[in-house]
Design a protein around this motif. Structure first.
Motif, PDB file in Angstrom:
ATOM      1  N   GLN A   1     158.516  81.247   6.595  1.00 57.17           N
ATOM      2  CA  GLN A   1     158.183  79.859   6.298  1.00 57.17           C
ATOM      3  C   GLN A   1     156.679  79.615   6.394  1.00 57.17           C
ATOM      4  O   GLN A   1     156.095  78.942   5.530  1.00 57.17           O
ATOM      5  N   LEU A   2     156.031  80.158   7.412  1.00 55.46           N
ATOM      6  CA  LEU A   2     154.582  79.963   7.532  1.00 55.46           C
ATOM      7  C   LEU A   2     153.833  80.662   6.401  1.00 55.46           C
ATOM      8  O   LEU A   2     152.837  80.141   5.885  1.00 55.46           O
ATOM      9  N   ASN A   3     154.299  81.835   5.993  1.00 56.88           N
ATOM     10  CA  ASN A   3     153.679  82.519   4.856  1.00 56.88           C
ATOM     11  C   ASN A   3     153.848  81.711   3.576  1.00 56.88           C
ATOM     12  O   ASN A   3     152.946  81.667   2.721  1.00 56.88           O
TER      13      ASN A   3
ATOM     14  N   ILE B   1     154.081  78.455   3.421  1.00 60.59           N
ATOM     15  CA  ILE B   1     153.137  77.337   3.524  1.00 60.59           C
ATOM     16  C   ILE B   1     151.727  77.787   3.151  1.00 60.59           C
ATOM     17  O   ILE B   1     151.002  77.106   2.424  1.00 60.59           O
ATOM     18  N   ARG B   2     151.358  78.957   3.639  1.00 59.89           N
ATOM     19  CA  ARG B   2     149.997  79.453   3.418  1.00 59.89           C
ATOM     20  C   ARG B   2     149.766  79.897   1.980  1.00 59.89           C
ATOM     21  O   ARG B   2     148.632  80.180   1.598  1.00 59.89           O
TER      22      ARG B   2
ATOM     23  N   SER C   1     151.065  67.807   4.807  1.00 53.84           N
ATOM     24  CA  SER C   1     152.014  68.686   5.478  1.00 53.84           C
ATOM     25  C   SER C   1     153.246  68.958   4.622  1.00 53.84           C
ATOM     26  O   SER C   1     153.702  68.095   3.859  1.00 53.84           O
TER      27      SER C   1
ATOM     28  N   GLU D   1     146.063  75.535  10.490  1.00 53.57           N
ATOM     29  CA  GLU D   1     146.591  75.987  11.776  1.00 53.57           C
ATOM     30  C   GLU D   1     146.871  74.794  12.690  1.00 53.57           C
ATOM     31  O   GLU D   1     147.856  74.765  13.414  1.00 53.57           O
TER      32      GLU D   1
ATOM     33  N   TYR E   1     150.092  72.933  11.627  1.00 55.66           N
ATOM     34  CA  TYR E   1     151.337  73.626  11.997  1.00 55.66           C
ATOM     35  C   TYR E   1     151.153  74.358  13.325  1.00 55.66           C
ATOM     36  O   TYR E   1     151.627  75.469  13.508  1.00 55.66           O
TER      37      TYR E   1
ATOM     38  N   GLU F   1     154.402  75.203  15.174  1.00 47.86           N
ATOM     39  CA  GLU F   1     155.146  76.262  14.500  1.00 47.86           C
ATOM     40  C   GLU F   1     154.435  77.611  14.619  1.00 47.86           C
ATOM     41  O   GLU F   1     155.083  78.643  14.835  1.00 47.86           O
ATOM     42  N   THR F   2     153.095  77.600  14.480  1.00 45.30           N
ATOM     43  CA  THR F   2     152.342  78.851  14.603  1.00 45.30           C
ATOM     44  C   THR F   2     152.479  79.437  16.003  1.00 45.30           C
ATOM     45  O   THR F   2     152.683  80.640  16.177  1.00 45.30           O
TER      46      THR F   2
ATOM     47  N   VAL G   1     155.899  80.904  16.364  1.00 45.10           N
ATOM     48  CA  VAL G   1     156.016  82.209  15.707  1.00 45.10           C
ATOM     49  C   VAL G   1     155.372  83.293  16.557  1.00 45.10           C
ATOM     50  O   VAL G   1     155.947  84.368  16.763  1.00 45.10           O
TER      51      VAL G   1
END
Length: 813
Positions: free
Chosen positions: A457-459, A461-462, A618, A678, A681, A684-685, A688
């Motif tokens: 999910q973070l990837n 977003i990025r 976001s 960063e 999120y 979340e970061t 992770v």
């Protein structure tokens, strides 16, 4: 008796060094993991609790209705604080703070040093009576007597004055609202200790509220006009806060006009609850989702459970080697409760040995944990009474729980059976061990799947248009610092460097929830419809190209065409909202003004192109209709410069040099755009990073346990393996025989873990409007990883047993 138990325990540890080492390592890793998580939870839970009398400090806020919209804010009208102090004896003190918006330049003219900072506040003298206010230099009683005074934090004092005592020295300030065109001298009246990281405010500069001229009239506002402040109230211990708010609301209504569609009422929010409040959007205040603390606590529990499972499994498995000892002690008159006490004592001794090793691991790995958790823990944090108490309690609890089943099981062995060397290992103990292994497998799978989904999910977003290459996009503060007429000069100077060709100005991106509204009234006269409520982004001509916005129809901005300063691009969502084909949207005239602007002063323009939707805020919000204009916003201005990879420090130094040449009196403030993502999120970061860490630790603990059990099984079935070899069995066949025992347990664990993991991660992803698909691949990879882990853990002892000379096993009693 205790001395005797201790001697027997140490003798057993020495005799079975391998199993003892495995137990200590497993428990040490578990306790170290728990220590880190407890340290983090204590720090989060301690937000804003360092102030004296923190339990009686409240944030004074307002909630109400305006233009049909319900809203709540942690700011209060200017008249409220004084009224509370005058009319309510349960209010011991109250203070107001004001962050005027935009950074200020602070200059020490003696050494020509300029610092740009947003961490400054105008405060009333009561600040010292509400908040922590410890001065290393200066007198607290007189710190705010002069309206030209300033109190510095230790960090700010060192930055501007070095190691000298700055009290009595002159510090100059330049700010767009306080002193827009020149520096104003201030007198340093104190240096205060830095606020800790777990504080919602961390001021570097405290100025007198009287410096802000407009605040005088704002103090008369009861809620129907301009003049709102961050306000805080400190009550007596006996204060009834509910009653206080009710009575104060009645007073407020007497000062406000009666309006049907508008009302304002107060609330008091405990300061210690502010960090976890999910409803209020507060400018720049660090926030946390309390559900993540619960997740971290559950993670600590799961890791400890896995470590305890290892001990329990290995202890019950070792019954073979301790059976005769137990039988002889019972024959000699030993009571069952004495045996239980002995085995629980051994378990507690192992736990405390593991605690010492775990604390050593914590001390060694603390810098790494700081990097993962974005904290600044020191060794002193490990000496907190809370943490020590929790760790000691956890160690005792783990020791008792891990040792209770082995103690009950081993003490219940019948002496006649073990002394006759007959079979005494009951089926129930075997089933219990298998159940524990299944639980270990399930926990490991759950942590691996959770970590994998969060990383995906973070990837995702990025990978958005804005965040791609955001680690190369340098943001430079412009709004509130410099006038717009200098921008083109600075841009031209920067672009003299052939490696710095991407330079643009735009809104502060990505848009954080607390930045304020981008909403504008947008209407299309040719369509004769009601105005739309859309977001508006403003930049210069190069904004779309700088951020890789994909043009899907029409054309982009043309620097050579002056008319394009009144041209607009729409995103796909805006076109869909109009419910028109793209070709009919191109060329439409539009009129636009900010939603808060009650005048009829609208800007006119024409639609020249359409860009593909891109997330400018976001991922928790859907992409809303937006218009883009090639003229920078009059207030919200950030300069963006794309730096070449691998040359960041060199190019930033060059940019600062150019800045000082073009804007010699203004501070240079910069950050990378990736830092904004960063921050957006942050929870979340952090989740992770911690999940990755504790997934690896769970794998390590599981590996230790599987290795120990495979060693036990190989020794327990040594004669069976020898017979199979004699009748022709090969090494791969024997390995498969041993491996399938664990494989069956893993299959049962998957039936439990996979549905739980799917449901948990599906719920977590619901916080995001745009999310990755929760497909079967992540579950397959997690199961495959656990299979490989099992192979690696059990292969050594199994293969060693399989290649051993069968004669040695068969001739043993």
């Amino acid at each position: 008796m205790i001395r005797n138990y201790l001697r027997i325990a140490l003798r057993n540890f020495k005799r079975q060094k391998g199993f003892t080492l495995l137990n200590v390592i497993g428990l040490a890793v578990g306790l170290a993991s728990a220590a880190f998580i407890f340290l983090f939870i204590i720090d989060e839970y301690g937000f804003d609790r360092f102030h004296p009398d923190a339990d009686n400090i409240y944030v004074l806020g307002a909630q109400g209705k305006y233009n049909g919209m319900q809203s709540a804010t942690v700011m209060a009208p200017g008249a409220w604080v004084q009224a509370l102090k005058d009319e309510f004896p349960e209010v011991k003190s109250a203070t107001q703070m004001l962050s005027p918006g935009f950074p200020a330049s602070f200059r020490n003219s003696e050494v020509d040093r300029i610092v740009l900072s947003e961490q400054f506040f105008c405060v009333t003298p009561d600040f010292k009576d509400v908040f922590y206010f410890s001065l290393t230099h200066g007198n607290p009683a007189t710190a705010f007597q002069d309206n030209r005074s300033v109190v510095l934090s230790e960090t700010a004092a060192a930055r501007l004055f070095g190691s000298q005592n700055p009290v009595g020295e002159t510090l100059e300030i330049k700010h767009v609202f306080l002193s827009p065109d020149k520096y104003t001298p201030l007198k340093v009246t104190g240096v205060m200790k830095d606020y800790p990281q777990n504080s919602h405010i961390r001021p570097d500069y405290l100025l007198s509220m009287d410096l802000f001229a407009e605040q005088q009239s704002w103090q008369q506002n009861w809620g129907a006009d301009y003049g709102w402040f961050n306000s805080y109230v400190r009550t007596t211990d006996q204060a009834n806060v509910t009653s206080l708010v009710d009575e104060f609301e009645k007073m407020i209504q007497t000062h406000l006009p009666k309006e049907v569609d508008r009302f304002t009422e107060p609330f008091l929010l405990p300061l210690k609850d502010l960090h976890f409040d999910e409803e209020l959007n507060i400018d720049g205040i660090p926030r946390a989702d309390i559900k993540y603390l619960y997740i971290f606590a559950c993670t600590a529990l799961l890791v400890l459970v896995m470590a305890a499972i290892n001990y329990t499994n290995l202890a019950t498995a070792r019954a073979v080697w301790r059976a005769k000892e137990i039988g002889l002690r019972k024959v000699m008159g030993g009571r069952r409760w004495q045996l239980i006490g002995q085995f629980l004592g051994e378990s507690l001794l192992t736990s405390f040995a593991a605690l010492l090793v775990g604390l050593l691991l914590v001390a060694l790995l603390l810098p790494i944990f700081n990097s993962i958790s974005d904290r600044q823990f020191t060794f002193n944090h490990l000496l907190q009474g809370q943490l020590i108490f929790v760790l000691l309690g956890t160690t005792v609890l783990v020791g008792l729980l891990a040792g209770s089943y082995p103690a009950i099981y081993l003490s219940g062995l019948r002496p006649i059976s073990v002394l006759k060397n007959t079979r005494f290992v009951s089926g129930s103990s075997g089933l219990f061990r298998k159940g524990l292994i299944m639980l270990q497998y399930a926990v490991t799978l759950l942590l691996i799947v959770a970590t994998g989904v969060m990383i995906q999910q973070l990837n995702f977003i990025r990978s958005s248009a804005l965040s791609q290459k955001s680690d190369q996009m340098l943001s430079i503060r412009w709004s509130g610092v410099a006038s717009l007429d200098k921008y083109q000069i600075l841009k031209s100077r920067i672009q003299e460097d052939p490696q710095l060709q991407v330079v643009t100005m735009a809104n502060h991106l990505p848009i954080q929830d607390y930045f304020g509204s981008l909403q504008h009234h947008v209407d299309f006269p040719e369509l004769d419809e009601q105005p739309y409520e859309w977001s508006a982004l403003f930049g210069d001509y190069d904004f779309p190209e700088a951020f890789n916005l994909e043009l899907i129809a029409g054309r982009g901005f043309d620097r050579g065409n002056q008319a394009d300063s009144n041209a607009y691009l729409l995103n796909e969502s805006a076109v869909k909202a109009l419910n028109l084909p793209i070709e009919k949207v191109l060329g439409l005239s539009l009129q636009i003004k900010p939603s808060w602007d009650e005048s009829n002063n609208k800007k006119s323009g024409v639609v020249i192109g359409v860009v593909r939707d891109f997330p400018y805020q976001s991922f928790r919000h859907s992409i809303s209709p937006a218009v883009i204009n090639a003229h920078p916003d009059p207030i919200d201005q950030i300069v963006y410069v794309k730096l070449p990879a691998g040359m960041y420090q060199e190019k930033i130094a060059n940019l600062e040099k150019i800045w000082k040449q073009v804007l010699p009196e203004d501070g240079f403030d910069h950050w990378f755009m990736s830092e904004e993502f960063e921050s957006m999120y942050e929870s979340e970061t952090r989740m992770v990073n911690l999940s990755k860490t504790f997934s690896l630790l769970s794998i390590l603990i599981a590996s230790v346990g599987l290795f120990g059990l495979s060693s036990y099984m190989a020794r327990r079935r040594s004669k069976e393996i020898a017979v199979r070899k004699v009748v022709g069995a090969r090494v791969p066949g024997i390995f498969w025989l041993m491996f399938t025992t664990f494989l069956k347990l893993l299959a049962f664990a998957c039936l439990v873990a996979v549905p739980i993991a799917w449901f948990a991660m599906k719920s977590w992803l619901e916080d995001f409007t745009y999310q990755v698909e929760l497909g079967p691949l992540i579950f397959f990879l997690a199961i495959l990883l656990v299979v490989l882990l099992t192979v690696a853990s059990v292969s050594y002892e199994t293969i060693r047993a399989a290649i051993a000379n069968p004669v040695n096993a068969l001739k043993q009693e």
